[in-house]
Write a protein that holds these residues in place. Structure first.
Motif: not given
Ligand code: DON
Length: 559
Positions: A369, A409, A412, A441, A462
């Motif tokens: 997501d 978060e 991460d 991120s 992600g």
């Molecule tokens: O900031 C980031 O890199 C992650 N928290 C993003 C997560 C994300 O894109 C999930 N995906 N589909």
């Protein structure tokens, strides 16, 4: 003020009619918006039609997505908004990334034996950073918008009150997080029906969220970070063993950061600065690839070199990148051409280099997501924003009475150097947990600009975000369109695990064999990934086109 601008535009149109060769080049023919949900795209156009600019539309879209795409982003999360203001050619990134609470500790997700406790940084309020999205949209509206915050938030408030319809994507994500959602009674009451996944077409109404949005509209950031909402958030979090305090909320500060710029084959690229790894990693990737004449190579060779570049850029991500307010990032080295030449020196045309042989740190990623939207208004202002609560439905925790779904978060951060997070990413010291620090991120909202035109793009996914944006840039360099950028099949390597993941359509049988012969470990993915949103201003043909990833259910509308 609005009337004055409209009058100016009217005069401009008249002038263009008379002197078409003088000033038509930079007149944007229409406004384009691409988002991950049709209701958010409509919210953006509604605000443009009310006299708002791209920044007002971005406020409306961010708030609307928080309502109608709750599994992806929200008031309980954060993001990066990359802005371009046309009148003075000004670019800036608003960093509304979450921050670790003041009581966070380096080893907070480890057991007594020093091992990561599964799930602790992914589910429940202990996984939640202090949200940045509310502060960011207030700032975006006040500093860059033309309309009041109250006006720009109206579509979202209406959508929260009237509800939105559950679709297949919602059901899939709710199923993925069902057990976690059931653990938070306030979350289950909103997002489930009798603790079950709601049927398609079920209307999800969020009256508490509507009230929270109204307080934000009335009181600005204080409506969220101080007073009633803040008290309820802290009370709810602490009652469920979280560590937020009123001081955490009251002291949240967004940061305006200078974007990272690079150039590839005459295309100027403007992308996200740390604490995103996107801009720096893209620069390294494109600097390495600039050393090759990709067009002259066969497909296997081309993909081999791209993958070897990915391996190296992600190795550096793991070692050097983190919150720039806490760690010194060697940005000028990592983005220099000389450094890229050094990295290229170890790339063999005939062989994959095992990641274990690259000096560095000691994995499958999944892109479930997060959300991205792209906007260009008729004045040429533009916004690329990638927003997140991290995992689908974030931490799955709602503090009672707020309607705010909290992020997770904190995952991460690197909970333990060398141990992969939910996206299989490993990290080191630079991304260790510290109070008030922002987790690293991959979100990479990006602008491209050359003689042909201007592209506003980005995607969730992600760890795979950066390589998706890379492939889109390479596609644009080859003459690609908004549609081809969102559609093209994707492949990804992130240093560790040492595996080349690919959508089945991304590699032919011959390419699979060629890459295997060079020593790559390949894994065909069972499902597709990404949800890219692109708006393209084709200056030569004087056309705006917009495209939303066919893998999902977004909407791109030019009006
Ligand atoms: O900031 C980031 O890199 C992650 N928290 C993003 C997560 C994300 O894109 C999930 N995906 N589909």
């Amino acid at each position: 003020m609005i009337a004055t601008r409209n009058t100016t535009r009217f005069l401009l149109i008249l002038l263009v009619g008379y002197f078409p060769f003088n000033i038509s080049a930079n007149v944007v023919p229409a406004a384009g918006i691409a988002t991950a949900h049709p209701a958010a795209t409509e919210a953006g156009h509604e605000i443009l039609a009310a006299g708002g600019n791209a920044f007002d539309a971005a406020v409306a879209i961010s708030a609307s997505l928080a309502v109608v795409e709750p599994m992806s982003s929200g008031l309980g999360g954060g993001g990066f908004w990359l802005l371009h203001r046309e009148k003075d050619n000004f670019d800036i990134m608003i960093d509304g990334r979450e921050k670790a609470p003041k009581a966070a500790q380096r080893n907070m997700y480890l057991d007594e034996a020093g091992e990561v406790i599964p799930g602790l940084s992914i589910t429940g309020p202990l996984s939640a950073g202090i949200p940045g999205l509310p502060a960011a949209i207030v700032h975006l509206s006040k500093k860059y918008g033309r309309l009041t915050l109250n006006t720009s938030l109206q579509p979202a408030i209406r959508q929260a009150r009237n509800g939105f319809k559950v679709n297949q994507h919602y059901r899939r994500m709710a199923e993925f997080r069902l057990e976690a959602l059931r653990k938070s009674p306030a979350a289950a009451a909103i997002f489930l029906k009798n603790n079950q996944i709601p049927e398609i077409g079920t209307i999800i109404k969020q009256p508490d969220l509507a009230i929270t949005l109204e307080l934000l509209a009335k009181k600005g950031a204080d409506g969220f970070y101080k007073g009633d909402v803040a008290k309820k958030l802290v009370k709810g979090v602490q009652a469920a063993k979280g560590i937020w305090s009123m001081a955490d909320l009251a002291s949240y500060q967004l940061v305006e950061r200078k974007p990272i710029r690079s150039e590839y084959q005459g295309i100027r690229i403007t992308s996200a600065a740390p604490p995103s790894s996107g801009g720096i990693a893209l620069t390294t990737l494109l600097n390495i690839l600039s050393g090759y004449d990709l067009k002259s190579l066969n497909n296997t060779q081309r993909k081999h070199l791209i993958v070897e570049s990915m391996r190296r850029a992600y190795r550096d991500r793991a070692i050097y990148l983190g919150d720039p307010d806490f760690v010194k990032i060697p940005t000028s080295t990592l983005t220099s051409q000389h450094y890229a030449i050094g990295l290229s020196a170890s790339i063999r045309p005939d062989k994959a280099m095992p990641s274990a042989l690259l000096p560095g740190i000691i994995t499958p990623p999944r892109g479930q997501d997060t959300t991205h939207f792209s906007v260009i208004d008729k004045d040429g202002n533009r916004v690329a924003a990638t927003l997140t609560i991290n995992y689908p439905f974030g931490s799955c925790f709602v503090a009672p009475g707020t309607g705010v779904l909290l992020n997770d978060e904190m995952d991460d951060f690197s909970s333990k150097p060398g141990t992969p997070n939910a996206y299989g990413l490993v990290g080191a010291e630079a991304n260790a947990i510290e109070p008030d620090k922002r987790p690293l991120s991959s979100m990479s909202p990006t602008f491209l600009e050359n003689d042909r035109g201007i592209v506003v793009l980005g995607t969730p996914g992600g760890s795979r975000i950066i390589t998706m944006v890379l492939l889109a840039i390479l596609n644009y360099a080859d003459g690609g369109s908004a549609n081809s950028m969102v559609t093209l099949p994707r492949y990804h390597h992130q240093f560790l695990p040492d595996t080349l993941y690919y959508e089945k359509a991304a590699l032919t049988e011959k390419e699979v064999q060629g890459l295997q012969q060079r020593g790559h470990q390949l894994e065909a993915l069972k499902s597709s990934y990404g949800n890219m949103q692109v708006v393209f201003w084709d200056k030569r043909n004087k056309r705006i086109t917009a495209a939303s990833d066919p893998r999902a259910t977004g909407a791109a509308v030019v009006r």
